[in-house]
Design an enzyme around this catalytic site. Sequence first.
Site, PDB file in Angstrom:
ATOM      1  N   HIS A 245      27.641   9.056 -40.979  1.00 37.62           N
ATOM      2  CA  HIS A 245      27.144  10.095 -40.067  1.00 37.62           C
ATOM      3  C   HIS A 245      27.587  11.489 -40.511  1.00 37.62           C
ATOM      4  CE1 HIS A 245      25.694   7.186 -37.138  1.00 37.62           C
ATOM      5  NE2 HIS A 245      26.821   6.531 -37.265  1.00 37.62           N
ATOM      6  N   GLU A 490      10.662  -1.571 -41.985  1.00 38.66           N
ATOM      7  CA  GLU A 490      12.074  -1.259 -42.199  1.00 38.66           C
ATOM      8  C   GLU A 490      12.953  -2.507 -42.258  1.00 38.66           C
ATOM      9  OE1 GLU A 490      13.431   1.164 -38.919  1.00 38.66           O
ATOM     10  OE2 GLU A 490      11.994   0.229 -37.562  1.00 38.66           O
ATOM     11  N   ASP A 514      16.767   2.042 -43.251  1.00 35.24           N
ATOM     12  CA  ASP A 514      17.078   0.711 -42.732  1.00 35.24           C
ATOM     13  C   ASP A 514      16.621  -0.382 -43.696  1.00 35.24           C
ATOM     14  OD1 ASP A 514      18.471   1.332 -40.475  1.00 35.24           O
ATOM     15  OD2 ASP A 514      16.753   1.276 -39.129  1.00 35.24           O
ATOM     16  N   CYS A 561       9.077   7.560 -44.734  1.00 36.24           N
ATOM     17  CA  CYS A 561       9.737   8.522 -43.849  1.00 36.24           C
ATOM     18  C   CYS A 561      11.256   8.437 -43.915  1.00 36.24           C
ATOM     19  CB  CYS A 561       9.277   8.331 -42.393  1.00 36.24           C
ATOM     20  SG  CYS A 561       9.720   6.735 -41.679  1.00 36.24           S
TER      21      CYS A 561
END
Length: 631
Positions: A245, A490, A514, A561
């Site tokens: 993160h 994904e 993912d 994406c």
Amino acid sequence: MKNDLPPAAPAGGPVSGPDRGGSGGTPLPESVSAFAGVSATGSAGGSAGGSGRALRGLGVSPGIAIGPAHVVESGAVAIPEYAIAPDAVEAEVARFNEAATKARRQIKKLKSKALVLPDSASEEIGFLLDAHLAMVTNSRLTRGVEHRIKQDRVNAEAAIQAEIAAIAATFAGMDDAYLAGRIDDIREVGRRLTRNLMKQEYRAFSSLPPGSIILAEELTPADTALLDPSVVGGFATVLGGAEGHTAILARSLGLPAVLGAPGLLAGVRNGVTVIVDGLQGRVLIDPPAELLADYGERRAARERERQGLKSLRKLPAVTRDGTAVTLMANLELPRDLDQALEHGAQGIGLLRTEFMFMNRDHLPDEDEQYAVLRTMLEGMGGRTVTARTMDLGGEKLAGWMAGRYGEPANPALGLRAIRLGLREPKLLETQLAAMLRAGVHGPLRILLPMIASVAEVQKVREMMGQVARRLRRRNIAIADPLPPVGVMVEVPGAALSADALAYAADFFSIGTNDLTQYTLAIDRADEQVATLYDPLHPAVLRLIQFTVEAALRARIPVSVCGEIAGDPRYSALLLGLGVRELSMAPLAVPAVKKRIRSLDLMEASRRARVIMDQSDSGRIATLLDDFNAMA
């Protein structure tokens, strides 16, 4: 210095290796090699006291920052521990509850601040803070602390430490790396509660001199969210991974950053000049004048490049041999619209709708969701908006869901996204109704996350048909024809069944973040394995290729994406595989457009075929980087 260029791959190799991603791909100046020539972490001259050193870590956010060091001390705070009298127990519980209430206010304030961050950063920190909020709201942690205060008659600070130690032992005993890694989040919440109890104010970074370089053992995502790019020039830490993160936030904020640099804090003084090279993964402490000049020129060159990209805003994304590519933006909030249009996005390729559900005690109704979607569609002025149905669940469980389903054993593989929507049909029906109504105001596509089977798509289509009939009976205007329904590819199962899904869906959107994580069984936020996260792994590339080819055979659009869509390093490969639509953070659009306009599609296709014949990701990276270097 803020840097608006999109992220490059984490640097690797020797300290004096070539700079593939710098200005013009030129090698590092000899002064860098001389300064860094002893070892990746060893002294290379300079004054005493820890200065005159070159260190190597993971370059997680590109750009060059030069400024005075601000060292964040990492010494542990002494936690008081004492017994309390029986008649003081209730007062101690009340003191803890007051600290928890204050923590909830602090986290909600942080969540509000996070809304002004770029799209991917806002989403990442938002989900994390919602998890933190749940931990200070009638959780195992808070209940356990209260029990220890009453049962053991100890002060709240000591009870927090004991309860966290017990939870950590339980997680460690499960022999699950993912769960073991989550204890860090609990410890961070524990530190917040302890600070509140001890009346210690959180140390922010707002009073620093402009251009300061933060050096710390670790920066949590909450720490990073507080960094102001107009004050902080960049940062480096001892701990951290390239796909966690903190790294994602650094890239979204445009702050040059290096993580995982051992020995970083040894003897460093506040105020000493530091260079952070977020592209090459270098931290240079107290460098000589010649080296400062070299890096100053490099920083100026990057700024000229960034300014030059602005001239591309109105130019089409077309290859040298005339193939058009659609560049779209990943967005989360209406406030992001101007940024998307300013950087030349041709539409919204991924509108995350989870923000409407997070950090609240009640569900957004149909009218509220419709109003937000209408704003997005009208703001895009006729450009296509691809709205993803709520990607909630797992670690993203909103507060109102946590009590119903509890904490999942493995959030990444649990009840989330479309699985949650089909389990809670009223939830999904309300959102579909809002989307159908909003579709009157502009071209809208509906994207389904976490799809693994054709049956799931069919169930959603049936549900959408029922919703449409109800709305028509109420004489409410809806999109006619109904919006296209797409599948977010994904999970490996979706990619492997792409041929079947292509005839159930109207379009594909490949979520490479993912897809990579699930294919390689790697938690990209876990620093112990983050270096193994590799979107160029042959297995990942084959799943992308299989998906693209299935879409082309079925004559449906296919886009990418994930983060690689916004990195020019991957543009040639994706186009060579047949992708003609990319969706990314708005700031990344100009650099990707520049790369596309320099490409010859036939050459890119030939290189892609060569790459797909390889079985080693290192060889694949070399072939791709060599092709990019020829541009």
